[in-house]
Each structure stands twice: as C-alpha cells, then as structure tokens.
Design a protein around this motif. Structure first.
Motif, short mmCIF file in Angstrom:
data_model
loop_
_atom_site.label_atom_id
_atom_site.label_comp_id
_atom_site.label_asym_id
_atom_site.label_seq_id
_atom_site.Cartn_x
_atom_site.Cartn_y
_atom_site.Cartn_z
N SER A 7 0.81 -1.21 0.00
CA SER A 7 0.00 0.00 0.00
C SER A 7 0.84 1.26 0.00
CB SER A 7 -0.95 0.00 1.21
OG SER A 7 -0.22 0.10 2.43
N PHE A 8 2.06 1.17 0.57
CA PHE A 8 2.95 2.33 0.60
C PHE A 8 4.11 2.18 -0.39
CE2 PHE A 8 1.41 2.60 5.15
CZ PHE A 8 0.59 3.68 4.92
N TRP A 60 1.86 12.61 3.35
CA TRP A 60 1.02 11.60 2.69
C TRP A 60 0.99 10.33 3.55
CZ3 TRP A 60 0.55 11.97 -3.18
CH2 TRP A 60 -0.42 11.10 -3.66
N LYS A 67 -2.23 8.33 5.83
CA LYS A 67 -2.68 6.98 5.48
C LYS A 67 -2.52 5.96 6.60
CE LYS A 67 -3.79 8.23 1.32
NZ LYS A 67 -5.21 8.29 0.91
N THR A 80 -2.70 4.26 10.37
CA THR A 80 -3.60 4.24 11.52
C THR A 80 -2.77 3.94 12.76
OG1 THR A 80 -4.04 1.87 11.33
CG2 THR A 80 -5.46 3.38 10.05
N ALA A 132 -3.61 6.07 -5.54
CA ALA A 132 -4.09 6.43 -4.20
C ALA A 132 -4.46 7.90 -4.15
CB ALA A 132 -3.02 6.12 -3.16
N PRO A 168 -3.84 12.99 0.38
CA PRO A 168 -4.54 13.43 1.59
C PRO A 168 -4.81 14.92 1.57
CG PRO A 168 -2.21 13.21 2.02
CD PRO A 168 -2.42 12.75 0.60
#
Length: 409
Positions: free
Chosen positions: A6-7, A117, A121, A123, A179, A182
C-alpha cells in the motif's frame, strides 16, 4: 506485506530520491577537490545544502496547499534535477552553492510531502510497522547513495546526469499512484524556544548532533582525500558511518529506555570523543582501520539526535509534540548549516585531523553541559518511548504520532 504494498509508491520514491539527491553531497566534495576548489569553498557547499533544507521544510507545506501534493512534488523534483544538471555547465563554487540550495529545498520539500502523505494513510494499528519500514527504506537509500560514489567519476557530466536521472525518476511512483492524496495538514509553528524550555540539554544535544553529522557527511570526503583514500574507498568510508549509526539504534534505544537519558547522552559524547581520537590515530593505519573508525564514529554520534529528542519529549505534553519536533529539527539545522564551513576552515588551518578535533570539542561541551543539567533537576518520573527519529522534515513529529505516548518506566 499488504502494508508494504500500500505504501510501495511512497517508499520507492524515497529510495530514488535518496539515490539521486543524496549522492550529490559526496560527489560535490570529491569533484570540488578535483577542480581545485579550496576546502572552505567545499565546506560552503555543505552549508548551502542545509540552508536549502530549512527553506524546503517550510515552503513545501504552503506549496502543497496551493497546487496539491503531486504537483508540489513534481515542482520540487524539477528544482533538484535542475540544480544537479547545472553543475557541469557552470564550474564555480559559489554557483554550485546556489545549486546545492536548490537540491536542499528538493530533498526537504519532497520528504515533507512524502511524510504528510504517509501520516494521512497510517492508523494507530499500522503506525509502528509503517514507521519501521520507512526507516529501513530511508537508511538503505542513504547507504546506496554513499556507495554510488565508488562508480561515479568526479567532475564528470555523466556522473551528475546519472544522479539527475535517479532524482527525476522519483516522480513516477508518487505522481502515478492511484491512491488519493490526503488533505493538506496545517503547518506547525516554529517555536525554537520551546525546545530550550522543555529541555536545555536536548536543545544542546541536537545542535551537537548537527555539528557532528553534517561535518562528517559534507566534508568527510575531503578528509578521505587528505588521508589518501580513492573515490571508491571514500564511498565505503561514508557507508561505514551510515552502517555504524544504523547498528547503534537498538542498543542505544534500550539503554535510553532503561537508564537516565542524560547519562546516556553523556556516555555517547564520551564515546564520540574516543571515536574522534581513534579516527585521528588510525588515519595512516590502512583502509580497513579507517573504515572501522568511521563505523565507530557513526555508532557513537548518530543516535545523539534521537536520544536528545526522546529526552525533550519526556517533559512535553501531547499537544506540544509536533511543534517540539519542529523546534528540535530547527536547532539541528542551525548546527548543520554552520558545521561544514567551520570544519573546512579547521582542515585548512590544522590539517585533516582538525575536523575531528572540532567535533570532539563540541562533545566536550555537551558532556559538561549534561553534568550541569543533571544537577539542575531530577530525571522525569515517566519516559516516553524511545524512537529513531529521521531528520527529514518538520512533519516527522506528526508521523510519529502517538508512538511516544507509550510510557517506559
């Protein structure tokens, strides 16, 4: 694995950015020596980088707010690429200093965007793993940038062109990712006094860290040339410093969580002085000895920044952490801006060992100040969690988030 994927775009951009812009400093130092720049002129190049770094930290958030993350990233990469490519068009140390300001703006601004960024993303559940992966990626990119010097010919257009290509390639992963970017976060206020108010010793520690690290990384290649290292050996010399610093994070972090962090800082400075002495003594003892001394020097000095920031956060409340991180990084930049130029003057006046004598004196000051501060107030009742804090942008305080809130008795 899902987290890494994801990153992936952000992490790949970090690696390419490090390989491109991160390789400019050592290449400039070696090229400057080949072009008969004076040692003080080479030192100015290193100082100019950190001037640009500071500008980039503050300009990037405003640029993000005006044009968005991807466009701001593209503009900053363009500035860095132009600065790299222009080197062999104008052979002048002061023109190169302006180009290094551009590369400093690029590296700090791009890290600000990447970390903003990343912060948006992660948490609380994934923050620790994301930060751990990010640190490994950043260190590996930095190590690769130092090792590239072994294959780059000094003062050669092709060498600078290759770095420019790598820097420009950092555009693709972030700008082409699907993606959603943000929202632009608010810029932290710069309150340098906050660092001094929370911990004078931590403020002094990050300045000394800037003096040590910037002098070695920006003027270290000049030292290597002076003691007879070849270009490929200088690459290993700089890489040994990075490896030593990376290897020290876990044991020093354990000590910083278990014992009084002021004592740990004093111990690191004592080790730093000893490392300076070992480096001077082993300068003529062969390449393996020189590489070993660089690794010892990195092991002793690189963790000082993270221990200092952890100590400062022990006296801060949650609402102050972002601004405190920004204040500490500002003080680091103060030391880093002055250090390369001062180190170059000392080398000109006293020979290659002069740089390590200057660094040793800075650590003597930190030891004496640390002893004074230990008598001024007791250690904090609770400690925040030690964490390796990258010196990449003012946004790192947000990225670390609540990771410091986990107390360590």
């Amino acid at each position: 694995m899902r987290l890494l994927i994801s990153f992936a775009a952000l992490f790949l951009s970090v690696v390419l950015l490090q390989l491109g812009s991160g390789g400019v400093a050592p290449l400039d130092a070696i090229s400057g020596a080949a072009l008969n720049f004076t040692t003080s002129q080479i030192g100015i190049l290193g100082s100019a980088h950190f001037v640009g770094f500071f500008i980039g930290c503050w300009w990037a958030p405003r640029l993000m707010g005006e044009v968005g993350h991807s466009r701001a990233f593209a503009a900053l990469i363009a500035a860095g690429t132009i600065g790299i490519l222009a080197h062999m068009l104008v052979i002048n140390p002061y023109a190169w200093a302006l180009m290094r300001v551009a590369s400093g703006i690029c590296i700090a601004g791009c890290y600000t965007i990447i970390e903003a960024w990343l912060q948006a993303k992660v948490t609380n559940e994934t923050r620790g793993r994301a930060m751990g992966t990010y640190r490994v990626v950043d260190i590996c990119g930095s190590l690769g940038a130092q090792l590239m010097i072994a294959v780059l010919e000094p003062a050669n257009y092709v060498s600078y062109n290759l770095l420019a290509l790598l820097c420009c390639a950092a555009l693709f992963p972030l700008t082409l990712t699907k993606a959603e970017p943000p929202e632009t976060p608010l810029t932290p206020r710069l309150r340098p006094r906050l660092a001094w108010e929370r911990s004078p010793l931590a403020a002094a520690g990050v300045i000394v860290s800037g003096v040590s690290g910037a002098a070695f990384r920006m003027v270290g290649p000049v030292y290597g040339i002076e003691v007879g290292l070849r270009a490929d050996q200088i690459a290993l010399f700089l890489a040994a410093f990075v490896v030593g610093g990376a290897a020290s994070q876990y044991p020093v972090g354990w000590l910083a969580d278990k014992y009084d962090r002021r004592g740990v800082l004093i111990g690191l400075s004592v080790a730093g002085i000893m490392a300076c002495g070992v480096t001077i003594l082993l300068a003529g003892a062969g390449t393996v000895a020189v590489f070993t001394s660089a690794a010892i020097f990195g092991f002793a000095t690189m963790p000082i920044y993270s221990v200092s920031t952890a100590h400062a956060h022990d006296f801060a409340v949650s609402s102050e952490r972002v601004e405190l991180s920004a204040a500490l990084m500002f003080l680091y930049a103060v030391g880093a801006i002055a250090s390369p130029f001062l180190a170059s003057l000392v080398i000109e006046g006293y020979g290659p060992s002069g740089m390590f004598l200057m660094i040793a004196l800075a650590h003597v000051f930190l030891i004496l100040f640390g002893i004074v501060r230990m008598g001024a107030r007791p250690a904090p009742g609770e400690k925040t969690a030690y964490t390796y804090e990258p010196r990449t942008s003012f946004w790192v305080g947000r990225l670390l988030g609540k990771g410091r809130e986990r107390p360590r008795k």
